[in-house]
Design an enzyme around this catalytic site. Structure first.
Site, PDB file in Angstrom:
ATOM      1  CB  SER B 208     -21.035  -6.539  -7.103  1.00  0.00           C
ATOM      2  OG  SER B 208     -22.320  -6.974  -7.451  1.00  0.00           O
ATOM      3  CG  ASP B 265     -21.526 -10.287   0.991  1.00  0.00           C
ATOM      4  OD1 ASP B 265     -22.425 -10.897   1.592  1.00  0.00           O
ATOM      5  OD2 ASP B 265     -21.240 -10.501  -0.194  1.00  0.00           O
TER       6      ASP B 265
END
Lengths: 503, 503
Positions: B208, B265
């Protein structure tokens, strides 16, 4: 796109293997304006060539703030001579990595996805971290037959392709896992001596102590251009070249480097690696040897059958006739494990020496016989006799020497500077060889990077030995490597087991 | 073991990120006697410290044949000052990689296997290639609940562990995927203002544009030692620290770097990463926020339910009370995406500014309310009102300032040097935000490495806009990064969609 004024190139002389690295000073204006940090992926452009590279930031006078320094791989890829100036900007994200992620999440790889991945790998866009993820995503039996075909096709399509204008172009391959199983040079010599066309290209070792290309390099030049290869085949009917030097399936060698670092060699990638090289090399008929044994690469007939299925089906879809032979993989073949030691075995078989290893000779004759039958040179069942005849008569040896001479001359086999014998700790019968341990022992001794390094077997399964009798000899060219191998041996006594007799 | 005479250390000042590299001259006696090549894994020993590093061979005067030069990471790990001599030999193969290979081949990871892997990762024995293979092997839903628990336990056991001597130690976490969803600092302030203990440690961003630690670093020092952290919590009841600086689950930060490079992830590693940090931090009660939306990290309730199941079960097995809240993940939260822009939103909520983003405030209040109920501070159903009250009264703001002051002082929020507005191409209603595209846009603009970089949303879903009205503003601190973001935006028009009205 944003343009910077360009940086003066500098050659640091750092060999970071295939990884392309650009070293930039922390105070460099491009670093600051583009916000580069160590590990940023950047595009370096000379105006003629451009590559993707990883940034390493430097914090002292090694590189000035007006310079861009390069690792050897980056310097070569950019075709630099010194004095040039280069522009550096952020690299676009590698889009094909989304296919790798999708595969990891259980998706399927189709041909367009494989082509994108393989093209990006071939053009150096993948970092080592990304390559490792791709290799891991496709490992074990994670590739279906369709995916294997798609990967194989894409690996063919990004490389060069040779055409021979011949109805029959023979090839053979061994999936490996059996130390010393170096039949290929002998088979090529026999088959070519019978007038067939066999332009053999081989890989270097992946996880083994030697590949055929490593072993042949001991005897002659194997780095042939495509032109040179065609000249050798036109003259002798066959060659024994390293596949990577002719740009056949070029992505394969990049992938192989990562598989080696991970000690992984997956089924789908194995099929893609083998068959892409065969199709690109223009082969029409391929014999594949799969040794099966408890410590070989393929351990069960079930596993061999699955691999055979994948090889035959993928081959068929590519217009390639594939014949699979499953062979005994219970012990190493010949005496030598390692490039130079294996080369010695090959020459002794071809020269019909009385001391030549019988098992290596028998295997090579059998495989050559199958190829002669496959090509229709002899009737079914008559192949072995014909192969035997050509070997006994010395025709195969003469053909082998002629091939080596045409490729650049026959070389003297070098000898190791360090040897240590491993002795039987009791009297008894040799009951077990652990192929994996022996292969690792040879690798720790320096093979294949050190050509002379490896293991020389002095006994065979079933031999009766006395306590203190040498079982095998370790060869190395560096004291450190010998010590390292001995260290490993001390912890792995099952390399060669002798079951003691009750006296 | 073979002993060499040792080499003089040299600091080249090359930052190769976390990778430990030793640069050796091709003519160095150790290179020749040990047979090192580029990418050899070696053990470097000062007599006090020893590390595993990768070799880069140099071919000119950069490093003399009596020297061993080091990357910054290797120099630091060895604790060198200059003037020392080091011994270099082959590194032993990393045995725990056999567990990674076995996992890739469909095997299961048990606790001893995980502990070996995680210990080796933490002590720097894994190369980037090996780390990438481990991350890829465990990605998607490849880890069962038992494997996830084993991995979590092992990640706890290789790091430090804090004990608070308190019956209730609160914690919260958001699994991420929703840009700007920076509720944690506000929740911590409210919960601590109510007298609860909440020693919050956070990660930096994985994929992110900002993690809570990145955002908090804009406002205060987050690199606290364990002693400092305990002092802050003793004084204020809470802290907002970066997890990596206190050695809680230290392998996690190494793994995260590779996940970031791969943009991966995974579920099991996510659970292990989150819960290992919570247990090591001494938490007893954890609230976990899972935003669900078509372009959030978790896209379906089915996926959220599976993740919840894994989080709750793994937590229970570790003696941790876990409560999962599934929240709306259809659009970014607040106005800012990127560390400094998010910090601005947080302060405006805490200060009860009239312009504070309502959605961020509402979410933080709701989550804080759940925590107050979970801890029994208020009855079930009364949490939100209580949280609201503490925020409105300014107690939460005062608590937040007190925490920042104790951690090292409140910092001024920096401003970006480059801004570009993205305008509506037609009049109409804002119908869609693509969280992934907006997050990538913010990353390309430089977040999180550049604190001020990111995206500032100027409209919300359902807003009526006129053609030419700004939809969002891109912030960057480097011209190159701004151009790069604009380049991406030109190709991804669905970052924010306006459906045109027929006039």
């Amino acid at each position: 796109m944003y343009k910077n004024k360009g940086l003066e190139v500098l050659r640091l002389g750092i060999d970071s293997h295939q990884e392309r690295i650009v070293y930039l000073n922390a105070d460099c204006h491009v670093v600051q304006s583009e916000g580069f940090t160590s590990h940023s992926r950047v595009c370096v452009d000379t105006g003629i060539e451009s590559i993707i590279a990883s940034v390493n930031i430097t914090h002292n006078g090694l590189v000035t703030s007006d310079q861009a320094a390069f690792s050897e791989a980056a310097w070569r890829a950019l075709g630099l001579k010194g004095g040039e100036r280069v522009m550096i900007k952020h690299a676009k994200p590698v889009n094909s990595m989304s296919h790798v992620r999708s595969k990891l999440y259980g998706g399927k790889l189709d041909y367009p996805a494989c082509l994108e991945i393989v093209s990006d790998i071939q053009s150096g866009q993948y970092s080592d971290i990304q390559l490792s993820s791709f290799v891991s995503a496709c490992t074990a039996d994670r590739l279906s037959n369709e995916e294997t075909l798609a990967l194989t096709r894409s690996m063919i399509d990004v490389g060069e392709r040779i055409s021979w204008d011949q109805p029959l172009v023979m090839d053979k391959h061994c999936v490996g896992g059996l130390p010393g199983n170096r039949t290929t040079p002998i088979v090529v010599a026999i088959v070519a001596a019978c007038g067939l066309i066999m332009p053999k290209t081989s890989s270097r070792a992946i996880t083994s102590p030697a590949g055929t290309a490593d072993t042949m390099e001991v005897l002659t030049n194997v780095e042939l251009t495509q032109e040179k290869m065609q000249q050798v085949v036109a003259q002798e009917g066959a060659c024994l070249a390293w596949g990577g030097s002719v740009s056949l399936s070029p992505a394969d060698d990049i992938i192989i480097r990562i598989e080696r670092a991970l000690n992984l060699d997956s089924e789908g990638q194995l099929v893609a690696s083998v068959l892409s090289k065969k199709v690109a090399a223009g082969s029409t008929h391929v014999l594949i040897d799969i040794p099966v044994g408890p410590t070989a690469k393929v351990r069960s007939f079930e596993q061999a059958r699955k691999l055979e299925d994948k090889l035959v089906k993928t081959g068929k879809a590519l217009g390639l006739e594939v014949l699979v032979h499953r062979s005994d993989g219970s012990q190493p073949v010949g005496r030598g494990i390692g490039p130079a030691l294996e080369a010695r075995d090959i020459l002794s078989v071809l020269k019909n020496h009385s001391s030549a290893p019988v098992d290596l000779r028998d295997r090579a004759v059998y495989l050559a016989g199958l190829m002669l039958e496959m090509a229709g040179v002899v009737d079914s069942g008559a192949g072995v006799l014909k192969a035997q005849e050509v070997l006994d008569s010395g025709e195969a040896y003469q053909k082998f020497i002629a091939i080596c001479e045409t490729q650049g001359g026959l070389k003297e086999i070098p000898k190791s500077s360090h040897q240590v014998d491993h002795l039987a700790s009791c009297s008894g019968i040799v009951t077990h060889f652990n192929n994996r341990c022996l292969a690792q022992l040879a690798r720790l001794a320096g093979a294949p990077n050190s050509k002379v390094a490896g293991v020389e077997l002095l006994v065979r399964l079933g031999d009766r030995v006395e306590k203190g009798q040498p079982l095998f000899r370790i060869h190395a060219n560096a004291k450190g490597e010998m010590e390292y191998a001995l260290d490993f041996l001390a912890q792995h006594s099952d390399c060669c087991q002798v079951s003691g007799e009750t006296v």
